[in-house]
Write a protein that holds these residues in place. Sequence first.
Motif, mmCIF file in Angstrom:
data_model
loop_
_atom_site.group_PDB
_atom_site.id
_atom_site.type_symbol
_atom_site.label_atom_id
_atom_site.label_comp_id
_atom_site.label_asym_id
_atom_site.label_seq_id
_atom_site.Cartn_x
_atom_site.Cartn_y
_atom_site.Cartn_z
ATOM 1 N N VAL A 14 0.752 43.703 -2.139
ATOM 2 C CA VAL A 14 -0.267 43.213 -3.062
ATOM 3 C C VAL A 14 0.276 43.407 -4.477
ATOM 4 O O VAL A 14 1.045 44.356 -4.717
ATOM 5 C CB VAL A 14 -1.598 43.980 -2.852
ATOM 6 C CG1 VAL A 14 -1.488 45.450 -3.227
ATOM 7 C CG2 VAL A 14 -2.738 43.341 -3.617
ATOM 8 N N ASP A 15 -0.085 42.518 -5.391
ATOM 9 C CA ASP A 15 0.389 42.667 -6.770
ATOM 10 C C ASP A 15 -0.565 43.550 -7.566
ATOM 11 O O ASP A 15 -1.784 43.433 -7.451
ATOM 12 C CB ASP A 15 0.525 41.300 -7.446
ATOM 13 C CG ASP A 15 1.767 40.572 -6.952
ATOM 14 O OD1 ASP A 15 2.692 41.252 -6.462
ATOM 15 O OD2 ASP A 15 1.790 39.334 -7.027
ATOM 16 N N ASP A 16 0.041 44.403 -8.359
ATOM 17 C CA ASP A 16 -0.723 45.313 -9.217
ATOM 18 C C ASP A 16 -1.117 44.540 -10.479
ATOM 19 O O ASP A 16 -0.580 44.759 -11.560
ATOM 20 C CB ASP A 16 0.181 46.518 -9.544
ATOM 21 C CG ASP A 16 -0.563 47.597 -10.313
ATOM 22 O OD1 ASP A 16 -1.701 47.357 -10.711
ATOM 23 O OD2 ASP A 16 0.026 48.676 -10.509
ATOM 24 N N VAL A 17 -2.060 43.590 -10.298
ATOM 25 C CA VAL A 17 -2.502 42.769 -11.443
ATOM 26 C C VAL A 17 -4.005 42.843 -11.595
ATOM 27 O O VAL A 17 -4.717 42.954 -10.597
ATOM 28 C CB VAL A 17 -2.198 41.254 -11.266
ATOM 29 C CG1 VAL A 17 -0.786 40.913 -11.571
ATOM 30 C CG2 VAL A 17 -2.630 40.750 -9.905
ATOM 31 N N ASN A 18 -4.491 42.763 -12.814
ATOM 32 C CA ASN A 18 -5.925 42.595 -12.973
ATOM 33 C C ASN A 18 -6.194 41.092 -13.150
ATOM 34 O O ASN A 18 -5.264 40.285 -13.193
ATOM 35 C CB ASN A 18 -6.477 43.434 -14.143
ATOM 36 C CG ASN A 18 -5.817 43.065 -15.455
ATOM 37 O OD1 ASN A 18 -5.457 41.916 -15.688
ATOM 38 N ND2 ASN A 18 -5.651 44.043 -16.331
ATOM 39 N N ARG A 19 -7.458 40.759 -13.239
ATOM 40 C CA ARG A 19 -7.828 39.341 -13.247
ATOM 41 C C ARG A 19 -7.226 38.592 -14.439
ATOM 42 O O ARG A 19 -6.768 37.450 -14.327
ATOM 43 C CB ARG A 19 -9.351 39.273 -13.277
ATOM 44 C CG ARG A 19 -9.870 37.945 -12.883
ATOM 45 C CD ARG A 19 -11.288 38.086 -12.449
ATOM 46 N NE ARG A 19 -11.933 36.784 -12.463
ATOM 47 C CZ ARG A 19 -13.155 36.581 -12.063
ATOM 48 N NH1 ARG A 19 -13.870 37.576 -11.611
ATOM 49 N NH2 ARG A 19 -13.680 35.374 -12.113
ATOM 50 N N CYS A 20 -7.218 39.292 -15.566
ATOM 51 C CA CYS A 20 -6.720 38.677 -16.790
ATOM 52 C C CYS A 20 -5.206 38.410 -16.677
ATOM 53 O O CYS A 20 -4.717 37.339 -17.045
ATOM 54 C CB CYS A 20 -7.061 39.623 -17.928
ATOM 55 S SG CYS A 20 -6.539 39.044 -19.491
ATOM 56 N N GLN A 21 -4.484 39.391 -16.119
ATOM 57 C CA GLN A 21 -3.032 39.209 -15.945
ATOM 58 C C GLN A 21 -2.755 38.085 -14.935
ATOM 59 O O GLN A 21 -1.823 37.302 -15.101
ATOM 60 C CB GLN A 21 -2.389 40.506 -15.451
ATOM 61 C CG GLN A 21 -2.352 41.595 -16.506
ATOM 62 C CD GLN A 21 -2.071 42.964 -15.902
ATOM 63 O OE1 GLN A 21 -2.461 43.272 -14.772
ATOM 64 N NE2 GLN A 21 -1.390 43.801 -16.653
ATOM 65 N N ALA A 22 -3.571 38.042 -13.886
ATOM 66 C CA ALA A 22 -3.380 37.002 -12.864
ATOM 67 C C ALA A 22 -3.589 35.616 -13.487
ATOM 68 O O ALA A 22 -2.857 34.667 -13.214
ATOM 69 C CB ALA A 22 -4.342 37.229 -11.708
#
Length: 264
Positions: free
Chosen positions: A20-28
């Motif tokens: 899984v990618d360690d991203v938040n919604r904004c980064q995604a």
Amino acid sequence: MENKTDTFNSKRLSILNIWVDDVNRCQARSRVQWMLECSDRAQVIFASNPEKNFSLPKYKDLYHLYQNADLLLPDGIGMVLAARLIHGRHLERVPGVEFFFDICKLAVETNRSIFIYGSREEVNERASRVLSKKIQGLDIAGRSNGYVKENEMEGLVNNINQSGAQILFIALGSPKQERWYATYRSRLKHVRVCQCIGGTLDTLAGNVKRAPDIWCRMNLEWLYRLIKEPKRIKRQRVLPIFAFMVLLEAIRYRIHTRVDFPMT
Ligand code: UDP
């Protein structure tokens, strides 16, 4: 966008057999923007959830595809908790169905059109209508139901290409949608972003109800869906096994980290 280089440097965390990618919604979201602005191929976004941990390793080709996906969203609470227990990382949940709307909004903001492929004809048609109403200015350049025969697939690929859509949503369920992407990605001329959206169109068309907010806030969306669609028990029965394996992995990880720690 000014910066044309790929600045996506989030970490890909391994959770048992998957990632899984360690991203938040904004980064995604920024990542998708980058794909639209800078990519020269159809990049793919998958939702990462516990069930995939058991289904994907059965298909070697798809497993490899998944490992190398361009964006793996922390779709469910299972992955978020697993990342916390195993890696000590606090991920934000980015449900695929909500991210679908983010991408549609981005399409409007950046003047891109979308193509919606998947689900039964009436579901696809209704979902497209609902979506147009929900997101003002959205350009749906084309759509197709998800029951296209193998010998008509050439026509579908041509339609997608002729539509000029840069964003393609694939709603065939897993692993059909991943397989479709693997087979046809190199034939997609203009598509830069492909999101595999599973049953999102059913929700949009109103056939399947999303859990009310309070259930989502308590991270019990999976339970709500199970109550509403008891046949999902087949898929969800792996969840206790997943939880148990995550706990074991978390303990193993901690023991190893301690052992590896330099003794002074
Ligand atoms: N579907 C499709 N073509 C197929 C098989 C399934 O378009 O050959 C559609 C189906 O109509 C439904 C979606 O794929 O809309 C599957 O939804 P499901 O909730 O099973 O997907 P998940 O999100 O669980 O992967």
